[in-house]
Design an enzyme around this catalytic site. Structure first.
Site, PDB file in Angstrom:
ATOM      1  N   SER A  22       0.839  -1.195   0.000  1.00 46.18           N
ATOM      2  CA  SER A  22       0.000   0.000   0.000  1.00 46.18           C
ATOM      3  C   SER A  22       0.879   1.251   0.000  1.00 46.18           C
ATOM      4  O   SER A  22       2.091   1.175   0.200  1.00 46.18           O
ATOM      5  CB  SER A  22      -0.932  -0.002   1.204  1.00 46.18           C
ATOM      6  OG  SER A  22      -0.156  -0.029   2.370  1.00 46.18           O
ATOM      7  N   LEU A  23       0.253   2.384  -0.223  1.00 48.12           N
ATOM      8  CA  LEU A  23       0.995   3.641  -0.335  1.00 48.12           C
ATOM      9  C   LEU A  23       1.058   4.360   1.001  1.00 48.12           C
ATOM     10  O   LEU A  23       0.136   4.298   1.801  1.00 48.12           O
ATOM     11  CB  LEU A  23       0.305   4.563  -1.338  1.00 48.12           C
ATOM     12  CG  LEU A  23       0.334   4.136  -2.795  1.00 48.12           C
ATOM     13  CD1 LEU A  23      -0.399   5.160  -3.639  1.00 48.12           C
ATOM     14  CD2 LEU A  23       1.762   3.980  -3.277  1.00 48.12           C
ATOM     15  N   LYS A  56      -6.372   9.591  -6.803  1.00 47.48           N
ATOM     16  CA  LYS A  56      -6.433   8.333  -6.040  1.00 47.48           C
ATOM     17  C   LYS A  56      -7.903   7.955  -5.920  1.00 47.48           C
ATOM     18  O   LYS A  56      -8.656   8.547  -5.155  1.00 47.48           O
ATOM     19  CB  LYS A  56      -5.800   8.492  -4.670  1.00 47.48           C
ATOM     20  CG  LYS A  56      -5.734   7.167  -3.921  1.00 47.48           C
ATOM     21  CD  LYS A  56      -4.880   7.260  -2.685  1.00 47.48           C
ATOM     22  CE  LYS A  56      -4.558   5.888  -2.115  1.00 47.48           C
ATOM     23  NZ  LYS A  56      -5.724   5.074  -1.820  1.00 47.48           N
ATOM     24  N   LYS A 230       4.141   9.630  -8.136  1.00 50.09           N
ATOM     25  CA  LYS A 230       5.158   8.573  -8.226  1.00 50.09           C
ATOM     26  C   LYS A 230       6.377   9.116  -8.948  1.00 50.09           C
ATOM     27  O   LYS A 230       6.220   9.812  -9.973  1.00 50.09           O
ATOM     28  CB  LYS A 230       4.618   7.376  -9.034  1.00 50.09           C
ATOM     29  CG  LYS A 230       3.436   6.700  -8.378  1.00 50.09           C
ATOM     30  CD  LYS A 230       2.909   5.535  -9.210  1.00 50.09           C
ATOM     31  CE  LYS A 230       1.747   4.907  -8.450  1.00 50.09           C
ATOM     32  NZ  LYS A 230       1.079   3.852  -9.216  1.00 50.09           N
TER      33      LYS A 230
HETATM   34  O1  I6G Z   1      -3.650   2.167  -3.776  1.00 49.57           O
HETATM   35  C1  I6G Z   1      -3.102   2.798  -4.831  1.00 49.57           C
HETATM   36  C2  I6G Z   1      -3.828   3.745  -5.501  1.00 49.57           C
HETATM   37  C3  I6G Z   1      -3.286   4.391  -6.593  1.00 49.57           C
HETATM   38  C4  I6G Z   1      -1.791   2.463  -5.250  1.00 49.57           C
HETATM   39  C5  I6G Z   1      -1.239   3.122  -6.351  1.00 49.57           C
HETATM   40  C6  I6G Z   1      -2.007   4.098  -7.023  1.00 49.57           C
HETATM   41  O2  I6G Z   1      -1.435   4.683  -8.040  1.00 49.57           O
HETATM   42  C7  I6G Z   1      -2.152   5.678  -8.697  1.00 49.57           C
HETATM   43  N1  I6G Z   1       0.007   2.841  -6.748  1.00 49.57           N
HETATM   44  C8  I6G Z   1       0.716   1.929  -6.098  1.00 49.57           C
HETATM   45  C9  I6G Z   1       2.092   1.640  -6.556  1.00 49.57           C
HETATM   46  C10 I6G Z   1       0.184   1.268  -5.005  1.00 49.57           C
HETATM   47  N2  I6G Z   1      -1.065   1.528  -4.580  1.00 49.57           N
HETATM   48  C11 I6G Z   1       0.981   0.270  -4.253  1.00 49.57           C
END
Ligand code: I6G
Length: 333
Positions: A22-23, A56, A230
């Site tokens: 997760s982020l 997101k 990112k």
């Molecule tokens: O939960 C996430 C939402 C959006 C993400 C994500 C994301 O990229 C727009 N990117 C990564 C690499 C991860 N979760 C792990």
């Protein structure tokens, strides 16, 4: 039209070959600046580091595996190492390709992204539920989660789900130099990506993107809870690596929540120009998305009965943009 599958009695487990971590979150501008400082300290190019930026989405993370261009498996995130096999359900999502396009599609690729429900789809689903006398869903995220977790894919097929890819897991393909270029290639194979995906350079451009999307948030037609940044260069991503929990090369800068808990202190009945009566909840004042809310509409008596709202109840209130705040549901527990 898509060929369906029989209902199952349970979901089987799928081990992710590349973990779905997760982020990390940045709750305010200072935390975003801290993230940028950590990145600039460890990558070449310093302050001019390029990021991808995208909304997101507030949905559920899934991983969809293609072999020789054919969709062969789809799984939930689960605990990040093991998820549930939801292949037959994901196959019913209209914008998920069952076959990748083009002569150059890879032997193996897992595309990762979010399954979500638009506001329009959610309203349609809930008005159908009310008409049938069924309990409506509390919000689009719950509706999307409930729809993906159906053991009978025929039920999922009737739900307005949408997929948006933001990354990848295992792949036989060298992903190239940049996050942005790889996502664009995935899009060229027919996989939907965010129309708001951009490359931005430096911290100020990240802030400008965040502010702009915040202004457009209510007009997007689906729920988002922030912006994901990112580091664009994949070599830099590899150099930055990950902690036990999060990649060091990405961050989710969160918007303030649009829902909050408060108490109904009274209910009053407003009579409009046409004679229509609207019940209004007088609330203990609460901050929602940066604004103090002390009144919320209960729409009409059918809604009051359905939600079973009473004076003294603790309730979730929601505001979105210029729309009148509403009582979403009672916190019964
Ligand atoms: O939960 C996430 C939402 C959006 C993400 C994500 C994301 O990229 C727009 N990117 C990564 C690499 C991860 N979760 C792990």
């Amino acid at each position: 039209q898509r060929v369906g599958a029989e209902p199952r009695s349970e979901f089987t487990q799928v081990r992710h070959r590349v973990p779905m971590i997760s982020l990390d979150n940045a709750m305010d501008d200072g935390e975003l600046a801290d993230f940028h400082r950590r990145v600039t300290e460890s990558v070449k190019g310093g302050a001019d580091v390029v990021y991808t930026a995208e909304p997101k989405l507030d949905g559920l993370a899934v991983s969809i595996r293609y072999e020789d261009g054919f969709l062969v498996q789809a799984a939930t995130r689960g605990d990040g190492s093991t998820g549930e096999d939801i292949t037959q359900n994901v196959r019913t999502i209209q914008n998920v390709p069952l076959r990748l396009l083009g002569p150059d599609c890879p032997v193996v690729i897992e595309v990762r992204g979010e399954v979500y429900m638009t506001h329009a789809g959610f309203e349609r689903l809930n008005s159908d539920a009310r008409r049938r006398g069924d309990e409506p869903f509390a919000n689009p995220r719950n509706a999307a989660a409930g729809s993906l977790r159906q053991l009978d894919p025929r039920i999922t097929a009737g739900r307005p789900l949408t997929f948006c890819c933001y990354g990848w897991g295992e792949t036989s393909e060298p992903p190239g130099d940049s996050q942005f270029a790889m996502i664009r290639r995935i899009a060229a194979w027919g996989v939907p990506i965010s129309r708001d995906l951009r490359q931005v350079m430096g911290l100020d451009a990240c802030r400008a993107y965040f502010d702009d999307l915040g202004r457009r948030r209510d007009a997007l037609g689906y729920d988002i809870d922030g912006v994901v940044f990112k580091v664009d260069r994949l070599a830099d991503q590899a150099a930055l690596g990950a902690t036990a929990h999060h990649p060091r090369w990405a961050v989710a800068r969160k918007f303030p929540p649009q829902e909050a808990l408060t108490v109904v202190e009274a209910v009053e009945f407003q009579v409009g120009r046409t004679g229509a009566v609207t019940p209004v909840a007088r609330l203990r004042p609460v901050q929602v998305g940066g604004v103090t809310v002390s009144n919320a509409t209960l729409h009409n008596m059918d809604e009051v009965r359905r939600k079973d709202v009473r004076v003294g109840d603790t309730v979730y209130v929601r505001r979105a943009g210029d729309v009148i705040p509403e009582v979403v549901r009672v916190l019964a527990e």
